[in-house]
Design an enzyme around this catalytic site. Structure first.
Site, PDB file in Angstrom:
ATOM      1  N   HIS A 120       0.831  -1.205   0.000  1.00  0.00           N
ATOM      2  CA  HIS A 120       0.000   0.000   0.000  1.00  0.00           C
ATOM      3  C   HIS A 120       0.870   1.262   0.000  1.00  0.00           C
ATOM      4  O   HIS A 120       1.917   1.287   0.641  1.00  0.00           O
ATOM      5  CB  HIS A 120      -0.889  -0.011   1.252  1.00  0.00           C
ATOM      6  CG  HIS A 120      -1.929   1.066   1.279  1.00  0.00           C
ATOM      7  ND1 HIS A 120      -1.776   2.223   1.999  1.00  0.00           N
ATOM      8  CD2 HIS A 120      -3.137   1.152   0.665  1.00  0.00           C
ATOM      9  CE1 HIS A 120      -2.850   2.977   1.840  1.00  0.00           C
ATOM     10  NE2 HIS A 120      -3.696   2.358   1.039  1.00  0.00           N
ATOM     11  N   SER A 323      -9.261 -14.594  -0.602  1.00  0.00           N
ATOM     12  CA  SER A 323      -9.351 -13.166  -0.901  1.00  0.00           C
ATOM     13  C   SER A 323     -10.699 -12.834  -1.533  1.00  0.00           C
ATOM     14  O   SER A 323     -11.212 -13.587  -2.356  1.00  0.00           O
ATOM     15  CB  SER A 323      -8.232 -12.767  -1.859  1.00  0.00           C
ATOM     16  OG  SER A 323      -8.459 -11.459  -2.324  1.00  0.00           O
TER      17      SER A 323
HETATM   18  C1  LIG Z   1      -6.477   0.231   2.881  1.00  0.00           C
HETATM   19  C2  LIG Z   1      -5.145  -0.297   3.125  1.00  0.00           C
HETATM   20  C3  LIG Z   1      -4.246   0.380   3.952  1.00  0.00           C
HETATM   21  C4  LIG Z   1      -4.534   1.729   4.524  1.00  0.00           C
HETATM   22  O1  LIG Z   1      -5.546   1.673   5.428  1.00  0.00           O
HETATM   23  P1  LIG Z   1      -6.366   2.983   5.819  1.00  0.00           P
HETATM   24  O2  LIG Z   1      -7.305   2.444   6.823  1.00  0.00           O
HETATM   25  O3  LIG Z   1      -7.002   3.487   4.572  1.00  0.00           O
HETATM   26  O4  LIG Z   1      -5.382   3.950   6.395  1.00  0.00           O
HETATM   27  C5  LIG Z   1      -3.037  -0.197   4.209  1.00  0.00           C
HETATM   28  N1  LIG Z   1      -2.710  -1.379   3.672  1.00  0.00           N
HETATM   29  C6  LIG Z   1      -3.540  -2.064   2.875  1.00  0.00           C
HETATM   30  C7  LIG Z   1      -3.118  -3.390   2.337  1.00  0.00           C
HETATM   31  C8  LIG Z   1      -4.784  -1.531   2.566  1.00  0.00           C
HETATM   32  O5  LIG Z   1      -5.588  -2.213   1.741  1.00  0.00           O
END
Ligand SMILES: *Cc1c(COP(=O)(O)O)cnc(C)c1O
Length: 408
Positions: A120, A323
């Site tokens: 991410h 998934s």
């Molecule tokens: C959505 C997501 C995040 C970030 O999460 P938030 O709650 O939007 O801050 C981090 N890692 C992964 C794999 C995600 O899908």
């Protein structure tokens, strides 16, 4: 509230907009299937969970008791004794990832953080803020980290204290880095368990894996040092939130004394949302483990249904094990916009969160995607027949394109 009539109209218009689009979401993992109406009355109070819920605070309007229950729930879910763990309700996955990386850096101040190119984008912000050395590792075709490349890069860097950022469900392809393999490979490379840190980013799948029959390894018993989950994704919340759980001994290292609230603080923010721990609490109390299993099974079978339908039409759709993220070739910009799809490079995905109780939206999207890929339309769009081939398999050569990471 006293509002002018123009302002009143603006609010009413937005209300109608929200009602209309309440269940729009198919491209993002936010589950809209929730009802927290019993909590609405608490919105009149300035609830604030500043500091550590496990300590006494002089700020009496806190929801620490709820936060404590939430954290005990997740400790148990992730196979660590509540006494040996510490964590808190965050503003979302990103804050949880930041907390995990912070602990890793405090343990190994000069360590390099390794993450796959499918990670991410928040990790890019985190390493900048925390000034952690970092290295992007190649991904495999299904979105998992490339274990050979991970070990090769650690060796190349001569890194003796790696901080591993493992994905337990990547954003685009729902891929799960195998933390058993990672640990085995580190051991073979001569890096002992006490010499690395392993954070698990389980933003979406942290609330899926505990409820499936054959989960990939993801818990403290499997070897992680910390884990975060988003609350507004699988669980569902009107306010973004999440949780992070870590080993207590590592957290003690970062605790600071605050005489002003007469408590110790280990969290990243100062004032913290006091309503979101209650939201998480209500969600976790409203469904038994058996009910979560049923909900998740439904989401997983809906995902498989989408894969089957697309594949039957000759479209290369697939998903990773456990998934709810269905990956398929990027449709036209028109469809992507209409269905608010998140796209990356030449792939798009749909996510079968629990608010898709029937297949209406999913079918509507799939119908349009199929209509567009009828041979004629397909040729016009791609200029090649080649890409129509394939089918059931994960494409052997999915190009990992995540340009965002080249800049850090
Ligand atoms: C959505 C997501 C995040 C970030 O999460 P938030 O709650 O939007 O801050 C981090 N890692 C992964 C794999 C995600 O899908």
């Amino acid at each position: 509230m006293t509002l002018s009539s123009a302002d009143q109209i603006q609010l009413d218009t937005f209300w109608q907009h929200c009602l209309k689009h309440q269940y729009f979401n198919i491209g993002y993992p936010e589950n809209a299937d929730f009802d927290y109406s019993q909590l609405h009355r608490f919105l009149r109070f300035s609830i604030n969970n500043c500091g550590d819920w496990s300590e006494h605070s002089n700020y009496v309007l806190n929801s620490f008791d709820f936060e404590k229950d939430v954290m005990a729930y997740f400790a148990t879910l992730f196979d660590i004794h509540p006494e040996d763990s510490w964590g808190y309700v965050t503003n979302g996955g990103t804050e949880g990832n930041m907390f995990g990386c912070y602990l890793g850096r405090e343990l190994f101040p000069d360590g390099t953080l390794y993450y796959s190119k499918d990670t991410h984008y928040s990790v890019a912000k985190i390493v900048k803020l925390l000034r952690i050395k970092c290295r992007a590792v190649e991904s495999l075709a299904n979105g998992e980290i490339d274990y050979d490349d991970l070990i090769a890069k650690i060796a190349e860097d001569g890194e003796r204290h790696p901080i591993i950022f493992a994905n337990i469900g990547t954003t685009m392809r729902g891929a799960i880095d195998n933390i058993a393999t990672i640990q085995q490979r580190l051991q073979q490379a001569g890096i002992a368990r006490q010499d690395y840190y392993l954070h698990a980013d389980a933003a979406l799948s942290g609330m899926i894996l505990p409820f499936v029959d054959k989960p990939q390894p993801f818990t403290f018993a499997d070897g992680i040092d910390s884990i975060c989950v988003s609350g507004h994704k699988m669980i569902g919340s009107p306010i973004p939130c999440g949780i992070v759980v870590a080993k207590r001994e590592n957290v003690e290292r970062i605790s600071v004394e605050v005489d002003y609230i007469s408590a110790k603080d280990k969290t990243i923010s100062g004032s913290r949302n006091g309503h979101t721990p209650m939201i998480m609490w209500a969600a976790l109390r409203s469904y038994s483990a058996a009910q979560w299993r049923r909900r998740i099974k439904h989401s997983l079978s809906t995902a498989q249904y989408a894969v089957d339908r697309l594949q039957a039409a000759g479209i290369q759709a697939w998903r990773n094990d456990n998934s709810i993220t269905v990956v398929f070739p990027c449709p036209s910009a028109r469809i992507a916009k209409k269905y608010c799809l998140a796209t990356s490079g030449d792939t798009a995905h749909l996510i079968t969160t629990p608010h898709h109780q029937d297949n209406r939206t999913i079918d509507a999207l799939i119908d349009e995607v199929i209509a567009e890929t009828e041979p004629h339309a397909w040729r016009a769009k791609r200029g090649s027949d080649e890409q129509r081939e394939g089918g059931a398999q994960v494409p052997a050569q999915v190009r990992v394109s995540n340009a965002r990471f080249d800049v850090i």
